[in-house]
Motif scaffolding. Structure first.
Motif, mmCIF file in Angstrom:
data_model
loop_
_atom_site.group_PDB
_atom_site.id
_atom_site.type_symbol
_atom_site.label_atom_id
_atom_site.label_comp_id
_atom_site.label_asym_id
_atom_site.label_seq_id
_atom_site.Cartn_x
_atom_site.Cartn_y
_atom_site.Cartn_z
ATOM 1 N N ALA A 76 0.835 -1.204 0.000
ATOM 2 C CA ALA A 76 0.000 0.000 0.000
ATOM 3 C C ALA A 76 0.871 1.256 0.000
ATOM 4 O O ALA A 76 0.585 2.232 -0.720
ATOM 5 N N ALA A 77 1.955 1.245 0.772
ATOM 6 C CA ALA A 77 2.847 2.403 0.828
ATOM 7 C C ALA A 77 3.535 2.612 -0.523
ATOM 8 O O ALA A 77 3.691 3.760 -0.986
ATOM 9 N N GLU A 80 0.996 4.102 -2.879
ATOM 10 C CA GLU A 80 0.775 5.507 -2.538
ATOM 11 C C GLU A 80 1.950 6.360 -3.033
ATOM 12 O O GLU A 80 1.747 7.445 -3.600
ATOM 13 N N GLN A 81 3.182 5.854 -2.844
ATOM 14 C CA GLN A 81 4.359 6.599 -3.293
ATOM 15 C C GLN A 81 4.369 6.735 -4.822
ATOM 16 O O GLN A 81 4.689 7.791 -5.363
ATOM 17 N N LEU A 84 1.939 9.458 -5.712
ATOM 18 C CA LEU A 84 2.505 10.777 -5.405
ATOM 19 C C LEU A 84 3.562 11.173 -6.426
ATOM 20 O O LEU A 84 3.641 12.327 -6.851
#
Length: 90
Positions: A76-77, A80-81, A84
């Motif tokens: 998930a991180a 998300e990165q 972004l």
């Protein structure tokens, strides 16, 4: 499974007591009595070993659950990165 073994140990222990009563006057049965008593002791040891094994399996299952959750958070991180980074590139 452990309960069955505990019950078997109880039954064997009762059997040893019966044999002791039946052989009070039989000196030749002493070796056999010792063997039966040793077997009861082995069964008790097996029950303890099974409990340790079960506890280890629970610990391993918890470890796997933690690893799966950590991997999901990491994915998930990363997603998300990536999102972004894509927005920053616009």
């Amino acid at each position: 499974v452990a309960r069955d073994r505990v019950e078997r140990v109880g039954l064997r222990a009762e059997g040893v007591r019966e044999v002791l009563r039946d052989r009070r006057h039989d000196a030749g049965g002493v070796v056999e009595l010792l063997e039966e008593a040793r077997q009861v002791g082995l069964d008790v040891g097996e029950v303890a070993q099974d409990r340790r094994h079960d506890a280890e399996e629970v610990g391993q299952a918890l470890d796997r659950a933690v690893e799966v959750a950590a991997a999901a958070r990491e994915r998930a991180a990363e997603a998300e990165q990536a999102a972004l980074d894509a927005l920053a590139g616009l």
